[in-house]
Scaffold this motif. Sequence first.
Motif, PDB file in Angstrom:
ATOM      1  N   PHE A 152       0.772  -1.077  -0.019  1.00 11.03           N
ATOM      2  CA  PHE A 152       0.011  -0.033  -0.009  1.00 11.03           C
ATOM      3  C   PHE A 152       1.096   1.272   0.008  1.00 11.03           C
ATOM      4  O   PHE A 152       1.539   1.440   0.961  1.00 11.03           O
ATOM      5  CB  PHE A 152      -0.911  -0.148   1.024  1.00 11.03           C
ATOM      6  N   ASP A 153       1.022   1.858  -1.117  1.00 13.52           N
ATOM      7  CA  ASP A 153       1.830   3.089  -1.534  1.00 13.52           C
ATOM      8  C   ASP A 153       0.876   4.288  -1.215  1.00 13.52           C
ATOM      9  O   ASP A 153       0.067   4.453  -1.992  1.00 13.52           O
ATOM     10  CB  ASP A 153       2.381   2.982  -2.585  1.00 13.52           C
ATOM     11  N   GLU A 154       1.241   5.395  -0.105  1.00 13.28           N
ATOM     12  CA  GLU A 154       0.502   6.551  -0.145  1.00 13.28           C
ATOM     13  C   GLU A 154       0.759   7.538  -1.005  1.00 13.28           C
ATOM     14  O   GLU A 154      -0.253   8.305  -1.381  1.00 13.28           O
ATOM     15  CB  GLU A 154       0.916   7.028   1.200  1.00 13.28           C
ATOM     16  N   ASP A 155       2.098   7.489  -1.765  1.00  9.29           N
ATOM     17  CA  ASP A 155       2.179   8.064  -2.972  1.00  9.29           C
ATOM     18  C   ASP A 155       1.386   8.027  -4.159  1.00  9.29           C
ATOM     19  O   ASP A 155       0.792   8.882  -4.878  1.00  9.29           O
ATOM     20  CB  ASP A 155       3.565   8.328  -3.306  1.00  9.29           C
ATOM     21  N   ALA A 156       1.187   6.688  -4.228  1.00 11.06           N
ATOM     22  CA  ALA A 156       0.305   6.282  -5.401  1.00 11.06           C
ATOM     23  C   ALA A 156      -1.200   6.592  -4.953  1.00 11.06           C
ATOM     24  O   ALA A 156      -1.841   6.615  -5.960  1.00 11.06           O
ATOM     25  CB  ALA A 156       0.423   4.515  -5.761  1.00 11.06           C
ATOM     26  N   ALA A 157      -1.810   6.481  -4.023  1.00 11.83           N
ATOM     27  CA  ALA A 157      -2.843   6.573  -3.550  1.00 11.83           C
ATOM     28  C   ALA A 157      -3.107   8.083  -3.710  1.00 11.83           C
ATOM     29  O   ALA A 157      -4.260   8.639  -4.436  1.00 11.83           O
ATOM     30  CB  ALA A 157      -3.063   6.081  -2.025  1.00 11.83           C
ATOM     31  N   ALA A 158      -2.414   8.962  -3.316  1.00 12.00           N
ATOM     32  CA  ALA A 158      -2.152  10.555  -3.595  1.00 12.00           C
ATOM     33  C   ALA A 158      -2.257  10.705  -4.911  1.00 12.00           C
ATOM     34  O   ALA A 158      -3.397  11.787  -5.516  1.00 12.00           O
ATOM     35  CB  ALA A 158      -1.421  11.124  -2.658  1.00 12.00           C
ATOM     36  N   ALA A 159      -1.860   9.932  -5.851  1.00 12.65           N
ATOM     37  CA  ALA A 159      -1.866  10.412  -7.340  1.00 12.65           C
ATOM     38  C   ALA A 159      -3.298  10.116  -8.069  1.00 12.65           C
ATOM     39  O   ALA A 159      -3.566  10.612  -8.864  1.00 12.65           O
ATOM     40  CB  ALA A 159      -0.767   9.381  -7.968  1.00 12.65           C
ATOM     41  N   GLY A 161      -6.105  10.754  -5.814  1.00  8.21           N
ATOM     42  CA  GLY A 161      -7.168  11.187  -5.241  1.00  8.21           C
ATOM     43  C   GLY A 161      -7.362  10.531  -3.950  1.00  8.21           C
ATOM     44  O   GLY A 161      -8.453  10.875  -3.333  1.00  8.21           O
ATOM     45  N   LEU A 162      -6.768   9.744  -3.401  1.00  8.15           N
ATOM     46  CA  LEU A 162      -7.026   9.171  -2.220  1.00  8.15           C
ATOM     47  C   LEU A 162      -5.973   9.471  -1.127  1.00  8.15           C
ATOM     48  O   LEU A 162      -4.870   9.436  -1.304  1.00  8.15           O
ATOM     49  CB  LEU A 162      -6.945   7.589  -2.240  1.00  8.15           C
ATOM     50  N   ASP A 163      -6.443  10.010   0.214  1.00 11.14           N
ATOM     51  CA  ASP A 163      -5.528  10.370   1.153  1.00 11.14           C
ATOM     52  C   ASP A 163      -5.365   8.750   1.809  1.00 11.14           C
ATOM     53  O   ASP A 163      -6.144   7.879   1.770  1.00 11.14           O
ATOM     54  CB  ASP A 163      -6.142  11.454   2.057  1.00 11.14           C
ATOM     55  N   LYS A 164      -4.680   9.038   3.168  1.00 11.09           N
ATOM     56  CA  LYS A 164      -4.339   7.907   3.742  1.00 11.09           C
ATOM     57  C   LYS A 164      -5.813   7.181   4.372  1.00 11.09           C
ATOM     58  O   LYS A 164      -5.816   6.021   4.533  1.00 11.09           O
ATOM     59  CB  LYS A 164      -3.315   8.146   4.841  1.00 11.09           C
ATOM     60  N   ALA A 165      -6.628   7.955   4.936  1.00 14.88           N
ATOM     61  CA  ALA A 165      -7.930   7.587   5.481  1.00 14.88           C
ATOM     62  C   ALA A 165      -8.759   6.971   4.445  1.00 14.88           C
ATOM     63  O   ALA A 165      -9.195   6.004   4.971  1.00 14.88           O
ATOM     64  CB  ALA A 165      -8.658   8.852   6.187  1.00 14.88           C
ATOM     65  N   ALA A 166      -8.879   7.593   3.416  1.00  8.33           N
ATOM     66  CA  ALA A 166      -9.666   6.992   2.310  1.00  8.33           C
ATOM     67  C   ALA A 166      -9.152   5.674   2.133  1.00  8.33           C
ATOM     68  O   ALA A 166      -9.702   4.746   1.691  1.00  8.33           O
ATOM     69  CB  ALA A 166      -9.675   7.773   1.243  1.00  8.33           C
ATOM     70  N   MET A 167      -7.749   5.499   2.040  1.00  5.19           N
ATOM     71  CA  MET A 167      -7.269   4.291   1.305  1.00  5.19           C
ATOM     72  C   MET A 167      -7.333   3.322   2.613  1.00  5.19           C
ATOM     73  O   MET A 167      -7.682   1.971   2.173  1.00  5.19           O
ATOM     74  CB  MET A 167      -5.636   4.170   1.283  1.00  5.19           C
ATOM     75  N   GLU A 168      -7.247   3.319   3.804  1.00  4.69           N
ATOM     76  CA  GLU A 168      -7.757   2.444   4.835  1.00  4.69           C
ATOM     77  C   GLU A 168      -9.160   2.293   5.076  1.00  4.69           C
ATOM     78  O   GLU A 168      -9.464   1.125   5.017  1.00  4.69           O
ATOM     79  CB  GLU A 168      -7.280   3.372   6.359  1.00  4.69           C
TER      80      GLU A 168
END
Length: 257
Positions: A152-159, A161-168
Amino acid sequence: MSMLQPNGIHHLAICTSDMRKTLLYFNDVLGFPLAALYWMHGVKNTVHGFLKINDSSCLAFVYSPKIIDEKIVGITHPATISDTSTRGTMHHLAFNVDSQEALTQIRERILAKGIACSEINTQGYPVSFTFPGPEGMLLQIGCQPSAEENVFDEDAAAAIGLDKAAMEALKSHKPYNRPASPVPNALLGADAGYHMNYPDPVYRTLISAPDELVFDFTQDNVPPNEKQPFNVKRRLAKLKLLFRIILSSISRSRGKA
């Protein structure tokens, strides 16, 4: 509280311009036996073929003389892992095996058929290799677990439009509680915005017709390999649906006038 959700993939249906060649490829190269082959219900001059992967899932193909064999890399087909295809199309099809040993063995089987494969990527998710299939398909076989511990890559998620909370939040199952009464179809304009590509009057008729009418139109107890007998109830349902489509077309025409 119910955990209503699909429990697997029954089949993935792929269009083919050469059903015979495609079935022979997957039967010979990967060993999938033929599960079904018949004229597709309600679709003129169209053959549906299924290959068995296991007791609950199949690989399926649809053949029609109208299907063209033109391939445009980057639009209709990706051709390689680094290429793309247009939205809503299949990028690659990945099969699963239970271990890296099995992965190595099936790669040898494919190589023995004269088909080149990539090296096994032990750092990806999952551990896998790729190879070409018929109709320009990009195929892959992988196994779990992956060598990577953190997938789970936070940089990829941000790219995207997902922040850490949304990814969780995405990692959890979403329960569904069934209401006491049946849920009706969502009418156009009050739906989620995802539509099948029927002509507008046809689509409006399909989603607004009573379940009983649609049931009468589609219901039959004839196996796929037998001809449909004359069915009065089915013919009447077809006429009723046609009448609804005509009324919808007239109503739309008057609305635009």
